[in-house]
Design an enzyme around this catalytic site. Sequence first.
Site, PDB file in Angstrom:
ATOM      1  N   LYS A 143       3.462  -6.119  -5.643  1.00  0.00           N
ATOM      2  CA  LYS A 143       4.219  -5.080  -6.344  1.00  0.00           C
ATOM      3  C   LYS A 143       5.300  -5.697  -7.235  1.00  0.00           C
ATOM      4  O   LYS A 143       5.522  -5.242  -8.360  1.00  0.00           O
ATOM      5  CB  LYS A 143       4.825  -4.100  -5.345  1.00  0.00           C
ATOM      6  N   LYS A 177      -9.985  -3.484  -8.324  1.00  0.00           N
ATOM      7  CA  LYS A 177      -9.657  -2.406  -7.392  1.00  0.00           C
ATOM      8  C   LYS A 177      -9.098  -1.207  -8.161  1.00  0.00           C
ATOM      9  O   LYS A 177      -8.219  -1.373  -9.008  1.00  0.00           O
ATOM     10  CB  LYS A 177      -8.591  -2.911  -6.397  1.00  0.00           C
ATOM     11  N   LYS A 208      -3.688   3.268  -9.352  1.00  0.00           N
ATOM     12  CA  LYS A 208      -2.983   3.961 -10.426  1.00  0.00           C
ATOM     13  C   LYS A 208      -2.152   2.981 -11.249  1.00  0.00           C
ATOM     14  O   LYS A 208      -1.932   3.187 -12.430  1.00  0.00           O
ATOM     15  CB  LYS A 208      -2.135   5.118  -9.908  1.00  0.00           C
TER      16      LYS A 208
HETATM   17  P1  ADP Z   1      -2.744   2.888  -5.546  1.00  0.00           P
HETATM   18  O1  ADP Z   1      -3.329   1.500  -5.433  1.00  0.00           O
HETATM   19  O2  ADP Z   1      -3.457   3.706  -6.551  1.00  0.00           O
HETATM   20  O3  ADP Z   1      -1.255   2.852  -5.762  1.00  0.00           O
HETATM   21  P2  ADP Z   1      -2.063   3.612  -2.852  1.00  0.00           P
HETATM   22  O4  ADP Z   1      -1.559   2.223  -2.619  1.00  0.00           O
HETATM   23  O5  ADP Z   1      -1.045   4.703  -2.965  1.00  0.00           O
HETATM   24  O6  ADP Z   1      -2.990   3.603  -4.154  1.00  0.00           O
HETATM   25  O7  ADP Z   1      -3.113   3.941  -1.708  1.00  0.00           O
HETATM   26  C1  ADP Z   1      -3.171   5.118  -0.938  1.00  0.00           C
HETATM   27  C2  ADP Z   1      -4.296   5.013   0.071  1.00  0.00           C
HETATM   28  O8  ADP Z   1      -5.563   4.966  -0.607  1.00  0.00           O
HETATM   29  C3  ADP Z   1      -4.266   3.764   0.953  1.00  0.00           C
HETATM   30  O9  ADP Z   1      -4.766   4.072   2.237  1.00  0.00           O
HETATM   31  C4  ADP Z   1      -5.165   2.819   0.243  1.00  0.00           C
HETATM   32  O10 ADP Z   1      -5.708   1.841   1.109  1.00  0.00           O
HETATM   33  C5  ADP Z   1      -6.232   3.755  -0.290  1.00  0.00           C
HETATM   34  N1  ADP Z   1      -6.761   3.210  -1.553  1.00  0.00           N
HETATM   35  C6  ADP Z   1      -6.111   3.091  -2.725  1.00  0.00           C
HETATM   36  N2  ADP Z   1      -6.881   2.534  -3.673  1.00  0.00           N
HETATM   37  C7  ADP Z   1      -8.076   2.297  -3.077  1.00  0.00           C
HETATM   38  C8  ADP Z   1      -9.316   1.736  -3.520  1.00  0.00           C
HETATM   39  N3  ADP Z   1      -9.486   1.329  -4.783  1.00  0.00           N
HETATM   40  N4  ADP Z   1     -10.309   1.645  -2.620  1.00  0.00           N
HETATM   41  C9  ADP Z   1     -10.165   2.056  -1.355  1.00  0.00           C
HETATM   42  N5  ADP Z   1      -9.041   2.599  -0.861  1.00  0.00           N
HETATM   43  C10 ADP Z   1      -8.000   2.715  -1.708  1.00  0.00           C
END
Ligand code: ADP
Length: 320
Positions: A110, A190, A193
């Site tokens: 991050k 991956k 957002k």
């Molecule tokens: P982002 O990466 O978009 O900021 P978050 O970190 O808020 O997403 O993730 C929220 C939840 O969704 C977590 O449990 C995370 O492991 C799951 N998650 C986020 N992106 C993915 C992905 N590309 N594949 C599988 N699970 C994901």
Amino acid sequence: MRIFSGIQSSGTLHIGNYFGMIKKMVDSQDEGELFTFIASYHALTTVKDKEVLEKNIFDAAVNFLALGMDPEKSTFWVQSDVKEVLELYWILSNHTSMGLLERAHSYKDKVAKGIMANHGLFSYPVLMAADILLYDANVVPVGKDQIQHIEMTRDIANSFNNHYKTEAFILPEARVDEVVATVPGTDGAKMSKSYGNTIDMFASKKTLKKQVMSIVTDSKELDEVKDYTTCNIYKLCELFMNEEELKELQQRYATPGEGYGHFKLTLLDKINEHFEPFIKRREELLNNPKEVKEILAFGANKARKIASAKMEIIRDIVGL
Ligand code: ADP
Ligand code: TRP
């Protein structure tokens, strides 16, 4: 068995969030006692605008409910409605070594992405441990990126339990489903957002089409045979199709005549078909914020009862 997970209300939810977490939680409602919350305190590490945070919390609640979260069957609440978690966070901070936090990949990633390196971000895993341990969670379904946080939770729980010679905290297990461990984004990395490579769950038809059409592929022509094993479109199709449909799609890759544009349209249809049944309920909830608030207050009450009973035990153990 208590199944427990949270999602940060830090932006529009995408299909990575859906398959990585939301769907797993909704599907496990009959498997055990389900606890799901919107991690509004965690979201403060990245969202520092009042209106945006409020909207994100509301949207996350609406999406979960529309996708099938049953507030009667499960305990569904907003993290900041149950303040006990902050007290436990402080107590656990005193059993968390600096070294443990310094090893966190998520913190380093991050900061590398430009999020401010402040204490909230650094101690994020301690608050996450407090979430999990406060509610005696056994299983925590998450995406791959969160596994280290669950391991850290176990370390923190162990060090507290050993120090006070107690078994007050249950050691949770992460549950990661390999097929959806990492949902790829439109660029193959991956889906996240913060990478701008998402396919959003309830985007307008136009936006959704734009997102699907932007999926990166190689430059094979219509009359060439294509390799489905390395194709981002196929990887996303795997989430929405059954075996028979996938076999048929493999056949289309192996047969010259169609281009990636055709496969993208097939994927787009599958995505629309998948989310279609949830749209009506989502509209109803969006137009009825009072109902959403009531549901969340009901969930917070259920969660608070458990949290306050647990904190009585913990306070007694530490001498407060
Ligand atoms: P982002 O990466 O978009 O900021 P978050 O970190 O808020 O997403 O993730 C929220 C939840 O969704 C977590 O449990 C995370 O492991 C799951 N998650 C986020 N992106 C993915 C992905 N590309 N594949 C599988 N699970 C994901
Ligand atoms: N860190 C998780 C995420 O980014 C959200 C979260 C906060 C969480 N507390 C939790 C997940 C406890 C599982 C258990 O999505």
